[in-house]
Enzyme design. Structure first.
Site, short mmCIF file in Angstrom:
data_model
loop_
_atom_site.label_atom_id
_atom_site.label_comp_id
_atom_site.label_asym_id
_atom_site.label_seq_id
_atom_site.Cartn_x
_atom_site.Cartn_y
_atom_site.Cartn_z
N HIS A 30 -7.49 12.61 3.14
CA HIS A 30 -6.82 11.33 2.92
C HIS A 30 -5.39 11.30 3.44
CE1 HIS A 30 -5.23 7.98 0.29
NE2 HIS A 30 -6.35 7.44 0.74
N HIS A 88 0.83 -1.21 0.00
CA HIS A 88 0.00 0.00 0.00
C HIS A 88 0.86 1.26 0.00
CE1 HIS A 88 -2.99 2.82 2.02
NE2 HIS A 88 -3.68 2.36 1.00
N ARG A 130 -10.66 11.15 10.02
CA ARG A 130 -11.81 11.33 9.13
C ARG A 130 -12.89 10.29 9.36
NH1 ARG A 130 -10.44 9.44 3.75
NH2 ARG A 130 -11.73 7.64 4.21
#
Length: 717
Positions: A603, A446, A575
């Site tokens: 993000h 990732h 978030r």
């Protein structure tokens, strides 16, 4: 606050933790609150409502499906909040049904009337059509829809068909004409074709109103044309969601790419875990669907409105309603790149930190593009998790390989719901001559890292890009992320070690600057948190600010609780999911949590540690979640240049000051908008937009002034 010693086992008490699935639902509710906010432009509210529906689809396919499997396979297993899978499913059942009611209340009572007031009529039922509209719809059906449809009856010779995951269908009870009345009606169905526009515009009304109708209503109106020998007794839309998780045995798989291709096909046949039907659905029709789909009553959702609200993104795209949308923001060129012809010369001069989408993602694309053409570049190595449909980065990597450069690309085939796209990219890159790695067995890669190796006069130099977001030029216009370009030797050495580890089995003996999951990163985070606790116990100032998407790792939460007990002031900007509780006496009194939901999707992952006055700031691809810290390859990188540290801290500081889009977590687990009394109205995203525009303007003015004054100075000399 005086430091308190508390035992580790006490800090693991389930009462101190929130179930992650229920926390996620609260996040989706915060998005729904944006759709209900009448101060926002009407079409932006449509977009937020659409997002809640898309989010819920994925939640069912992944999270609810996993819980259902766990309830069968490990019924006694409990989460960090002490709940079994069955208990979680029961709690979710109640919460989701309430959420769906609120979604459609928002649609029916607020958004549909709002659209009508602004000259856009949504036709609810085809029976509402005028004669002229009906004639238009019938012609459209025969010319554009009828040839595509495949009506399917179900009887003793024709079994119940495969109903594809997330497809919209019309179910009907039909009876053969000229048959005796005592015979039971038969079930028939037709799939609403996903390749045709779901939103169809009708001729404009005489009063200037524009009219939209949904494709399923057009098909329902003409259902008799599909079953000519039958009388149609009733027609209702239905939609199912299937288990989209797949078990991948990577150890026994000879060809990972082929195995994933096989598993993707099985996704359409996964167990049905949700059935959405019209609220007025015929009882006999529903009974048939329940039996054939083997679905229980609690998994049925009775919808008072159109099924699958993701179609609202298509309504948002209707032309002529810009006055009902937020002003479109164009990412600004970072001042350093406005007149940059040689990106490598710029990076040699200084590190650069980009803040997307406020600052354009183009320099990252240009970094790879220039490397692909530069004769001095010897090798390019990059990790790819999610990329855009027409990716300029992929094209540049392919071009680089064709230009004879050594190109190594790790394409993560296991990126959920992007597997098919990534398989296609992997094949294309291999064909172009790139060395493609499919990731590591048992782990998802990732991390976001690019390494460019360049031969220069003084030897080999390594240029590196590290980021918090994907190499996706499309989402980079919507997601807030940070990325750093550097040629620092220590980071270059680490980047080389990263790719050696990914392509082979080489683990470095030590790291200079980077920290990687799954082997080292969690320990690094816990060390940094505990270090602040040590400063607090010593009576020194101690502070942590951490911004991320989700927080649910129990080891990290326990470390945060320890630090809070020691007196560390902790501000968390999370978030989405947050399994930590605030305001627990003696445990989390020094912790605040806020969530920001706005026009852009937050993000970036940024972490600040006061470190006894020698502040450290990091960015990462990883959230504080077990999957990121234990089951993925992730990277944490330091931001050390003083100007860049100030910029990164400014991002955190602005978000902590946000009073318009921030919601604060309360001790009872609810999130509330910031109380504006006595506070300045401040939105961090709007601030970053204005800041980026102003920086671009200032730079253009400086350029203009230099063009004016430099010739005069030359004349004076």
């Amino acid at each position: 606050m005086e430091a308190k010693d508390i035992k580790s086992e006490d800090l693991r008490n389930p009462k101190y933790y929130v179930n992650r699935e229920l926390s996620w639902l609260k996040f989706n509710l915060r998005i729904l609150e944006e759709a209900r906010d009448r101060s926002l432009p009407l079409f932006e509210r449509l977009k937020f409502l659409s997002i809640t529906a898309s989010n819920m689809d994925e939640f069912f396919m992944v999270r609810v499906a996993s819980l259902m499997d766990q309830a069968d396979d490990h019924p006694q297993k409990r989460d960090i909040a002490g709940m079994t899978a069955a208990e979680q499913l029961d709690a979710l059942d109640e919460e989701i049904h309430s959420f769906v009611q609120l979604q459609y209340s928002t649609w029916n009572r607020s958004l549909v009337p709002g659209l009508a007031q602004n000259g856009l009529r949504m036709v609810k039922r085809h029976e509402e059509l005028t004669k002229k509209e009906g004639e238009f719809v019938d012609r459209y059906f025969m010319n554009s829809v009828y040839p595509v449809l495949t009506p399917m009856a179900v009887d003793s010779s024709r079994p119940f068909p495969l109903i594809r995951n997330k497809s919209l269908n019309l179910g009907a009870l039909v009876r053969k004409k000229n048959t005796k009345g005592g015979e039971e009606p038969e079930f028939a169905t037709v799939q609403v074709p996903g390749l045709l526009p779901r939103v169809v515009e009708l001729p404009q009304s005489e009063n200037g109103t524009r009219n939209l109708i949904l494709l399923e209503e057009i098909i329902e109106r003409n259902m008799d044309k599909l079953f000519l020998n039958y009388n149609i007794e009733c027609v209702y839309p239905f939609r199912i969601t299937r288990d989209a998780e797949f078990d991948l045995d990577e150890d026994d798989s000879e060809d990972l790419l082929k195995e994933i291709e096989h598993q993707i096909k099985k996704r359409q046949r996964g167990e049905a875990i949700r059935l959405e039907v019209d609220a007025d659905v015929d009882k006999n029709l529903l009974k048939f669907l329940k039996k054939e789909l083997s679905i229980k009553e609690s998994s049925i959702y009775y919808i008072d409105g159109p099924l699958d609200l993701t179609f609202l993104m298509k309504v948002y795209g209707q032309e002529g309603f810009d006055h009902l949308k937020a002003e479109k923001f164009v990412p600004q060129v970072h001042p350093d790149f406005s007149d940059c012809e040689d990106i490598f010369a710029l990076i040699r001069e200084k590190d650069v930190l980009l803040h997307h989408p406020y600052e354009s993602f183009d320099p990252v694309v240009q970094f790879v593009q220039q490397a692909s053409k530069d004769p001095q570049v010897l090798a390019i190595k990059q990790t790819l998790y999610r990329v855009s449909g027409n990716s300029p980065i992929i094209a540049a990597l392919a071009q680089a390989a064709e230009n004879g450069k050594q190109v190594t690309v790790l394409v993560e085939l296991k990126a959920r719901f992007d597997e098919e796209n990534n398989i296609g990219w992997a094949k294309m890159l291999e064909k172009a001559g790139c060395h493609v790695i499919y990731g590591l067995v048992g782990l998802k890669t990732h991390s976001k890292i690019t390494l460019v190796v360049r031969g220069e006069e003084d030897g080999i130099r390594r240029y590196v890009h590290l980021g918090t977001g994907n190499y996706n030029d499309s989402t980079a216009r919507l997601y807030t992320d940070v990325g750093m370009l550097t040629c620092a030797n220590a980071i270059g050495e680490d980047a080389t070690a990263v790719f050696n580890m990914l392509s082979g089995y080489s683990e470095p003996l030590h790291w200079n600057k980077l920290s990687l999951a799954p082997l080292w990163l969690k320990d690094r985070f816990i060390y940094l948190i505990d270090r602040e606790a040590g400063y607090a116990k010593a009576g020194r100032n101690a502070r942590i600010i951490a911004k991320m998407n989700s927080l649910c790792d129990p080891d990290v939460i326990e470390a945060l609780y320890r630090a809070s007990c020691a007196g560390v002031k902790i501000d968390l900007i999370v978030r989405g999911i947050c399994c930590l509780k605030v305001g627990i006496p003696g445990v989390s009194e020094n912790i605040s949590v806020r969530s920001i939901v706005g026009y852009f999707l937050e993000h970036s992952r940024i972490f600040f540690f006061e470190n006894g006055g020698k502040e450290e700031i990091y960015a990462s691809s990883a959230d504080w979640m077990p999957r990121n810290l234990e089951r993925r390859v992730e990277i944490l990188f330091p931001i050390e240049d003083p100007a860049l540290k100030e910029k990164a801290y400014g991002i955190l500081d602005a978000q902590l000051k946000d009073t318009l889009k921030a919601r604060e977590l309360k001790p009872d687990g609810t999130y509330e908008k910031v109380d504006l009394r006595g506070k300045e109205r401040f939105g961090s995203q709007a601030f970053f937009v204005a800041q980026a525009v102003e920086n671009a303007k200032l730079h253009s003015k400086k350029e203009e002034m230099s063009r004016v004054f430099i010739p005069r100075m030359a004349m004076d000399q």
